[in-house]
Design a protein around this motif. Structure first.
Motif, mmCIF file in Angstrom:
data_model
loop_
_atom_site.group_PDB
_atom_site.id
_atom_site.type_symbol
_atom_site.label_atom_id
_atom_site.label_comp_id
_atom_site.label_asym_id
_atom_site.label_seq_id
_atom_site.Cartn_x
_atom_site.Cartn_y
_atom_site.Cartn_z
ATOM 1 N N LEU A 183 -27.664 -13.746 -3.367
ATOM 2 C CA LEU A 183 -26.925 -13.343 -2.174
ATOM 3 C C LEU A 183 -25.846 -12.318 -2.517
ATOM 4 O O LEU A 183 -25.693 -11.306 -1.834
ATOM 5 N N ARG A 184 -25.124 -12.538 -3.593
ATOM 6 C CA ARG A 184 -24.095 -11.589 -4.030
ATOM 7 C C ARG A 184 -24.717 -10.233 -4.353
ATOM 8 O O ARG A 184 -24.184 -9.196 -3.992
ATOM 9 N N GLU A 185 -25.887 -10.253 -5.002
ATOM 10 C CA GLU A 185 -26.578 -9.017 -5.338
ATOM 11 C C GLU A 185 -26.998 -8.263 -4.069
ATOM 12 O O GLU A 185 -26.847 -7.042 -3.976
ATOM 13 N N LEU A 186 -27.500 -9.004 -3.077
ATOM 14 C CA LEU A 186 -27.893 -8.397 -1.806
ATOM 15 C C LEU A 186 -26.676 -7.785 -1.119
ATOM 16 O O LEU A 186 -26.733 -6.655 -0.628
ATOM 17 N N TYR A 187 -25.580 -8.518 -1.085
ATOM 18 C CA TYR A 187 -24.355 -8.018 -0.461
ATOM 19 C C TYR A 187 -23.873 -6.748 -1.154
ATOM 20 O O TYR A 187 -23.472 -5.784 -0.504
ATOM 21 N N GLN A 188 -23.917 -6.737 -2.491
ATOM 22 C CA GLN A 188 -23.488 -5.547 -3.223
ATOM 23 C C GLN A 188 -24.370 -4.354 -2.894
ATOM 24 O O GLN A 188 -23.876 -3.230 -2.742
ATOM 25 N N LEU A 194 -19.417 -8.024 3.344
ATOM 26 C CA LEU A 194 -18.027 -7.757 2.967
ATOM 27 C C LEU A 194 -17.292 -9.008 2.495
ATOM 28 O O LEU A 194 -16.185 -8.908 1.968
ATOM 29 N N SER A 195 -17.890 -10.175 2.651
ATOM 30 C CA SER A 195 -17.199 -11.431 2.350
ATOM 31 C C SER A 195 -16.755 -11.557 0.900
ATOM 32 O O SER A 195 -15.741 -12.185 0.616
ATOM 33 N N GLY A 196 -17.482 -10.962 -0.015
ATOM 34 C CA GLY A 196 -17.120 -11.040 -1.428
ATOM 35 C C GLY A 196 -15.833 -10.325 -1.768
ATOM 36 O O GLY A 196 -15.230 -10.576 -2.819
ATOM 37 N N VAL A 197 -15.372 -9.469 -0.879
ATOM 38 C CA VAL A 197 -14.149 -8.699 -1.127
ATOM 39 C C VAL A 197 -12.942 -9.617 -1.268
ATOM 40 O O VAL A 197 -12.020 -9.324 -2.026
ATOM 41 N N LYS A 198 -12.955 -10.750 -0.580
ATOM 42 C CA LYS A 198 -11.791 -11.645 -0.637
ATOM 43 C C LYS A 198 -11.537 -12.159 -2.048
ATOM 44 O O LYS A 198 -10.442 -12.604 -2.351
ATOM 45 N N VAL A 242 -25.961 -3.813 -0.067
ATOM 46 C CA VAL A 242 -25.598 -3.356 1.283
ATOM 47 C C VAL A 242 -24.360 -2.472 1.214
ATOM 48 O O VAL A 242 -24.317 -1.393 1.818
ATOM 49 N N ILE A 243 -23.358 -2.887 0.452
ATOM 50 C CA ILE A 243 -22.132 -2.094 0.331
ATOM 51 C C ILE A 243 -22.432 -0.757 -0.344
ATOM 52 O O ILE A 243 -21.983 0.297 0.121
ATOM 53 N N PHE A 244 -23.204 -0.772 -1.422
ATOM 54 C CA PHE A 244 -23.561 0.481 -2.103
ATOM 55 C C PHE A 244 -24.316 1.423 -1.178
ATOM 56 O O PHE A 244 -24.047 2.624 -1.146
ATOM 57 N N ASP A 245 -25.262 0.882 -0.420
ATOM 58 C CA ASP A 245 -26.057 1.700 0.494
ATOM 59 C C ASP A 245 -25.174 2.349 1.561
ATOM 60 O O ASP A 245 -25.298 3.540 1.837
ATOM 61 N N HIS A 246 -24.278 1.577 2.161
ATOM 62 C CA HIS A 246 -23.409 2.119 3.210
ATOM 63 C C HIS A 246 -22.369 3.078 2.650
ATOM 64 O O HIS A 246 -21.883 3.944 3.380
#
Length: 154
Positions: free
Chosen positions: A8-13, A120-124, A15-19
């Motif tokens: 999940l963390r990898e997927l979130y990262q 974006l949740s991992g940013v916290k 998404v952030i890289f893509d955007h």
């Protein structure tokens, strides 16, 4: 951390890289009826959010500016998320995402499914970067409210 959390963390990262690499809605909107500026003095992020609102609906959203990967990705994800939504729903989304990013009430389980914004949740986990992620949202909030001052993350 278990394998599911790692995936999940990898997927979130991703998404952030893509955007960040390919920000959506990155342009000055010529027919915007609302806009606001935002600035994060700690990181140097600066942006302007443009909105076209009619009949209580955010019909279009865009942004321009420069900043770190998290700031750009957050603005890109935000503009995608708010298009076509009623202003009241956008304001509720602002509160949910702010709680998600800052670890406030509802951070683990927002009132509604925030979809891709969950990336974006991992940013916290990185307190210094929370302001990068929230800048676009504070700027959106100012634009919706017709506030003309610059939104800050301080």
């Amino acid at each position: 951390m278990n394998d599911k959390q790692d995936a999940l963390r990898e997927l979130y990262q991703e998404v952030i890289f893509d955007h960040n690499r390919n920000p959506r809605n990155f342009h000055k909107m010529a027919d915007a009826d609302r806009h606001a500026d935002g600035h994060n003095p700690l990181c140097g992020d600066q942006l302007t959010v443009y909105l076209r609102v009619a009949d209580g609906i955010v019909h279009d959203a865009s942004f321009v500016g420069h900043g770190c990967a998290i700031s750009t990705a957050s603005a890109s994800l935000m503009t995608e998320a708010v298009k076509g939504k009623p202003v009241e729903e956008v304001e509720a989304l602002f509160r949910d995402v702010h709680a998600l990013l800052t670890g406030g009430q509802g951070a683990e389980a927002p009132a509604r499914d925030v979809g891709k914004l969950a990336a974006l949740s991992g940013v916290k986990e990185f307190p210094a970067r929370v302001k990068c992620a929230t800048l676009a949202w504070h700027t959106l909030h100012n634009a919706l409210g017709g506030e003309h001052g610059t939104a800050h993350t301080e």
